[in-house]
Design an enzyme around this catalytic site. Structure first.
Site, PDB file in Angstrom:
ATOM      1  CB  CYS A   1      -0.958  -0.043   1.197  1.00  0.00           C
ATOM      2  SG  CYS A   1      -2.341   1.123   1.072  1.00  0.00           S
TER       3      CYS A   1
ATOM      4  CG  HIS B   1      -3.646  -3.773   3.041  1.00  0.00           C
ATOM      5  ND1 HIS B   1      -2.670  -3.341   3.913  1.00  0.00           N
ATOM      6  CD2 HIS B   1      -4.215  -2.647   2.526  1.00  0.00           C
ATOM      7  CE1 HIS B   1      -2.665  -2.015   3.945  1.00  0.00           C
ATOM      8  NE2 HIS B   1      -3.588  -1.576   3.104  1.00  0.00           N
TER       9      HIS B   1
ATOM     10  CD  GLU C   1      -1.392  -6.644   5.126  1.00  0.00           C
ATOM     11  OE1 GLU C   1      -1.666  -5.500   5.543  1.00  0.00           O
ATOM     12  OE2 GLU C   1      -0.959  -6.866   3.979  1.00  0.00           O
TER      13      GLU C   1
END
Length: 542
Positions: free
Chosen positions: A380, A514, A516
């Site tokens: 990001c 993102h 994750e």
């Protein structure tokens, strides 16, 4: 019949209700049951989207674009069940909806009160959408006795009476502190916490006692006596080496058996915990170590990067190594040399963030990784800083910057005011509200054939979760690629950059989304698996 499990906490906050809920969900899944996990947050914010990460921790984003509590990340990682907007609610959102109903005249002139209107709204949330689920686990945020939590406790008390007998179970998580000077474990905080819970009409069925050592038999018997529960319902919840050993530990303590006993369920098959045992073994006995530097601006609270930390653990599991995280506050690079902090690491990760503070430090970290051939992962904001760095130092565009930091003649990164979602144009006012106005949730991206990211994913079409309001400016694409960054991923309409990479670098990738948020211990995200693998290779060069 759907059964409901309510998880509450007492004595102090941060005891691990979210992990306990997630682990219990995983245990019930391992026995063949379907589960759904929900979080009820008593704070007055509508959602955590505008809350400081240093106060609240990370904001977990779901596929449908909800900004939610970080505990929903634990729920997804442990059970693999995708969370949604319908799995997290706050007092603020409930009050917002009730006031909107009142303004419309839905209450026909009646007096709007906490009971029944707020409690009914909470019950409606808990009971909705559960027809095909065996167990719904609802975690109540905060601790018993908090004034803002009273409507939630009242609502779940009412549900205990309104649902059929044997359809609800109350689990209370408490702290059993050990006092070194006295040489003994103290049960009084637990007794008082349960007393507080019973004073509002809830008798816990199971007590989960957080402790750092085994509970002596006498103390266990004492807790059962004074808290009005069976001895077998006093569950020892000791600290463990890794959170991924929690399902195994709680099963050995009999938590899942006790829950099924509360519901009168007999003859359930034993849980298959083989995958959890394998994961815990790989974490405890790695074949090597790597060190990853996370250069961020919220490093004072590690929960601000919870999913990120866990995704690195997952990448380590996949590569059978231990990932040691070196936390670096990005502002230190405003005055100190990057090499002092980064020359001994095997990979550099620059995560998401907001605002100008610490941005120059992240740019210097990206430069260090690019020029020293150290694996770099920009997420990001970390991707945006990598682009600015390359244009400044390779592309000759010294004024390259982001409009997030103020007016600039070279807006390499700018505010998005419109984008496509499911074939519909979404617009955002340039000076509108901050809450709920970002590009949120899952969006597709198209990857360039033959690119490194296409090889990592094994596909040229992916879907990832986003949370941002600024984007790399596509009008600079030629200059970006001339500076050595391949724009290897874009939105399906080709208007928004999603991924950049340096083809001739050992591993240099930036993503606007993102990743994750979609990583799980038994299904590590491909990018984290590959990044840790690159860090392993880097460690062998030292």
């Amino acid at each position: 019949m759907t059964r409901y499990i309510f998880i509450t906490g007492g004595v102090v906050s941060s005891l691990g209700k979210g992990l306990a809920s997630a682990a219990l969900g995983a245990l019930l899944q391992a026995r063949g049951y379907s589960v759904r996990l929900r979080k009820l947050d008593p704070y007055l914010n509508v959602d955590p989207g505008t809350m400081s990460p240093i106060q609240h921790g990370e904001v977990y984003v779901t596929d449908d674009g909800a900004e939610t509590d970080l505990d929903l990340g634990h729920y997804e990682r442990f059970t693999g069940v995708p969370a949604s907007r319908a799995d997290n609610i706050t007092t603020g959102r409930i009050y917002q909806e009730i006031i909107q109903r009142e303004r419309r005249g839905d209450y026909l002139g009646g007096t709007v009160q906490v009971i029944p209107h707020v409690t009914d709204a909470i019950k409606e949330f808990v009971l909705s959408g559960n027809l095909d689920v065996d167990f719904v686990l609802c975690e109540i945020g905060g601790t018993v006795g908090d004034i803002e939590g009273l409507p939630f406790f009242e609502a779940i008390r009412q549900l205990g009476n309104e649902l059929d007998r044997g359809q609800t179970c109350y689990i209370h998580l408490t702290l059993l502190p050990f006092i070194p000077s006295a040489g003994e474990m103290k049960t009084k905080p637990t007794q008082h916490s349960v007393k507080e819970l019973r004073s509002i009409g809830i008798q816990p069925d199971i007590l989960m006692c957080r402790c750092d050592r085994p509970i002596p038999k006498d103390e266990r018997r004492k807790i059962a006596l004074f808290c009005n529960v069976r001895e077998t319902a006093v569950i020892q919840a000791m600290d463990v080496d890794t959170i991924y050993d929690v399902p195994n530990a709680y099963h050995l303590e009999g938590l899942d058996d006790e829950v099924l006993s509360v519901f009168g369920i007999k003859g359930s098959k034993e849980p298959n915990l083989a995958k959890w045992q394998t994961i815990a073994h790989n974490i405890r006995e790695p074949e090597g170590d790597v060190t990853i530097a996370i250069v961020g601006k919220y490093t004072g609270l590690k929960d601000a990067y919870k999913s990120l930390s866990e995704a690195l653990v997952h990448g380590g599991i996949a590569n059978k190594v231990r990932v040691n995280v070196k936390w670096v506050e990005s502002e230190v690079f405003d005055t100190e040399d990057t090499a002092f902090y980064l020359e001994d690491v095997d990979g550099i990760l620059v995560p998401g963030g907001f605002g100008e503070r610490g941005s120059e430090g992240k740019i210097r970290a990206a430069q260090f990784a690019r020029t020293r051939n150290v694996p770099y992962f920009g997420i990001c904001f970390g991707m945006q800083m990598a682009v600015i760095e390359a244009l400044r130092n390779v592309g000759g565009l010294e004024g390259a910057s982001s409009t997030e930091f103020g007016p600039t003649n070279e807006p390499v990164v700018g505010l998005m005011t419109e984008w496509m979602r499911e074939n519909e144009l979404v617009k955002r006012a340039a000076h509108g509200d901050l809450g709920g106005t970002m590009r949120l949730g899952a969006y597709d991206a198209m990857l360039a054939e033959g690119s490194r990211v296409a090889q990592i994913y094994g596909s040229t079409v992916i879907s990832e979760r986003h949370r941002h309001r600024y984007e790399v400016n596509m009008t600079y694409r030629e200059q970006i690629e001339a500076a050595g960054l391949l724009m290897s991923g874009v939105s399906p309409d080709g208007l928004l950059p999603e991924i950049i990479e340096i083809p001739d670098h050992p591993w240099y990738i930036g993503v606007q989304y993102h990743p994750e948020l979609k990583s799980k211990p038994f299904e590590p995200h491909p990018l984290f698996r590959s990044f840790v693998e690159a860090a392993v290779e880097q460690s062998r060069l030292v």
